[in-house]
Enzyme design. Structure first.
Site: not given
Ligand SMILES: *Cc1c(COP(=O)(O)O)cnc(C)c1O
Length: 395
Positions: A61, A114, A186, A211
């Protein structure tokens, strides 16, 4: 975990880091890539080993060579102290927030952030005795006026991934630090190739690795990177909660990262070309892309970013929802769905729920979010042109 060449040279260009970091062919019988480690139990040879807890891996883990190889790369890219992989981008946001907050504390969140992270704050953090308040993404140093004695974290997303406001991170970081709060950013849109929040004063950087890092729409992973000062709280909360990312998913991040520089440059070029072209099309009211000179935050973008991402939004002249359906239902190349960052193009009608409270979205017309993938650019433009024609015919 460098491979032989990179550890013995002083090369530090981002392309070289992406190609060489996090690999150890000598440890893998010469095979180029760190393989997928799957494992729960890690064996100890002696009672002395068990008691001392000094061996490199103790239990699955906490990580394995596959996950650590990816973390090494992201740490170098972000200029961080350390990085941990977690199961999703949302998990990265949530762990980052919890690492800064305890009962009685307060957090300021960008109104453009987000939405699921916002829902986490309003529901889960509220239950744990933390208040969440929201701020105008264009507030800059004015955020100092919103600070309370118990404000311990600021969550920024720059630019916001629906409306693309760029934030003045150095000014926000200064106000946060003056108040004893940490700044979480982010950085999913620009990636560290084009934007380095830690160098602008942030304490933690999170990614939806789902992404751009993965880049092929085939895995869900998040990353949290932090300064040395902020790191122990991140790792403590992650370990307490038991978040873990499998070697299989980590391998897909590693594979994606090897081509990140090439993909980002190509996404940048194509998205910007497409955005500029859309600005000239009939029926288009506005294109929200920070690298366009028409963008209200373009100067800030130029100051703090070295490139732009794959994603932007386009505002179409007012028309009923049936016109939006005519546009998207007839698209042949653009897919419609959540997420972004893959090789394939996406077009998503944006619907604001109750998610914006400080700066409600009031623009007339319909907003579409576009991720430009790797199809032929002219084919993509033709697809959008036909969509706009259907849209205008259905007004
Ligand atoms: C998609 C996204 C997230 C969340 O990511 P997941 O892997 O889908 O949980 C967070 N911040 C931004 C800017 C995003 O586009």
């Amino acid at each position: 975990m460098n491979d032989r060449k990179s550890s013995s040279s002083s090369a530090t260009s981002v392309e070289t880091l992406l190609t060489h970091l996090g690999r150890a062919p000598d440890d893998q019988f010469g095979f180029v890539n760190t393989p997928v480690y799957r494992g729960s139990t890690v064996l100890f040879k002696t009672l002395a080993d068990l008691d001392s807890q000094q061996q490199r891996y103790l239990y699955g883990r906490a990580g394995n060579p596959t996950t650590e190889s990816v973390e090494t790369v992201v740490t170098a890219l972000e200029g961080a102290y350390r990085t941990k992989l977690v199961p999703s981008g949302l998990a990265a946001i949530n762990i980052a927030l919890m690492s800064c907050l305890k009962a009685g504390d307060d957090v300021l969140i960008s109104d453009s952030a987000y939405e699921p992270g916002r829902i986490f704050a309003d529901n889960f953090l509220a239950r744990m005795g933390v208040t969440a308040r929201y701020y105008d993404p264009r507030i800059g140093g004015g955020i100092a006026d919103l600070m309370q004695p118990n404000t311990r974290a600021v969550l920024a997303e720059s630019p916001g991934s629906l409306t693309f406001e760029v934030q003045d991170l150095p000014a926000i970081a200064e106000a946060a630090h003056t108040n004893g709060a940490r700044l979480i950013v982010d950085n999913s849109w620009a990636t560290p190739l084009f934007h380095k929040p830690l160098s602008l004063g942030a304490d933690l950087v999170v990614h939806a690795a789902t992404k751009m890092f993965v880049g092929h729409s085939d895995a869900m992973v998040g990353t949290i990177s932090a300064t040395e000062e902020a790191w122990p709280d991140v790792e403590r909360i992650r370990a307490l909660l038991g978040y873990f990312t499998s070697g299989d998913d980590a391998f897909l991040v590693a594979r994606g990262l090897r081509t990140l520089a090439l993909r980002m440059e190509e996404h940048r070029r194509r998205a910007l070309d497409m955005a500029a072209w859309l600005e000239t099309q009939p029926g288009v009211t506005q294109v929200l892309h920070p690298a366009l000179p028409s963008h209200p935050d373009h100067a800030l973008f130029q100051r703090d970013f070295t490139g732009s991402g794959s994603l932007f939004s386009v505002l179409l002249e007012p028309a009923p929802r049936t016109a939006v359906a005519a546009f998207v239902d007839g698209l042949e190349l653009f897919g419609m769905g959540y997420s972004w960052g893959g090789y394939e193009s996406l077009c998503l009608p944006v619907k604001f729920g109750k998610s914006r409270t400080v700066r409600p979205w009031t623009a007339e017309g319909n907003l579409l979010r576009i991720h430009v993938g790797f199809e032929g650019l002219d084919d993509l433009k033709q697809d959008l042109s036909a969509g706009i024609e259907r849209y205008r015919a259905a007004r």
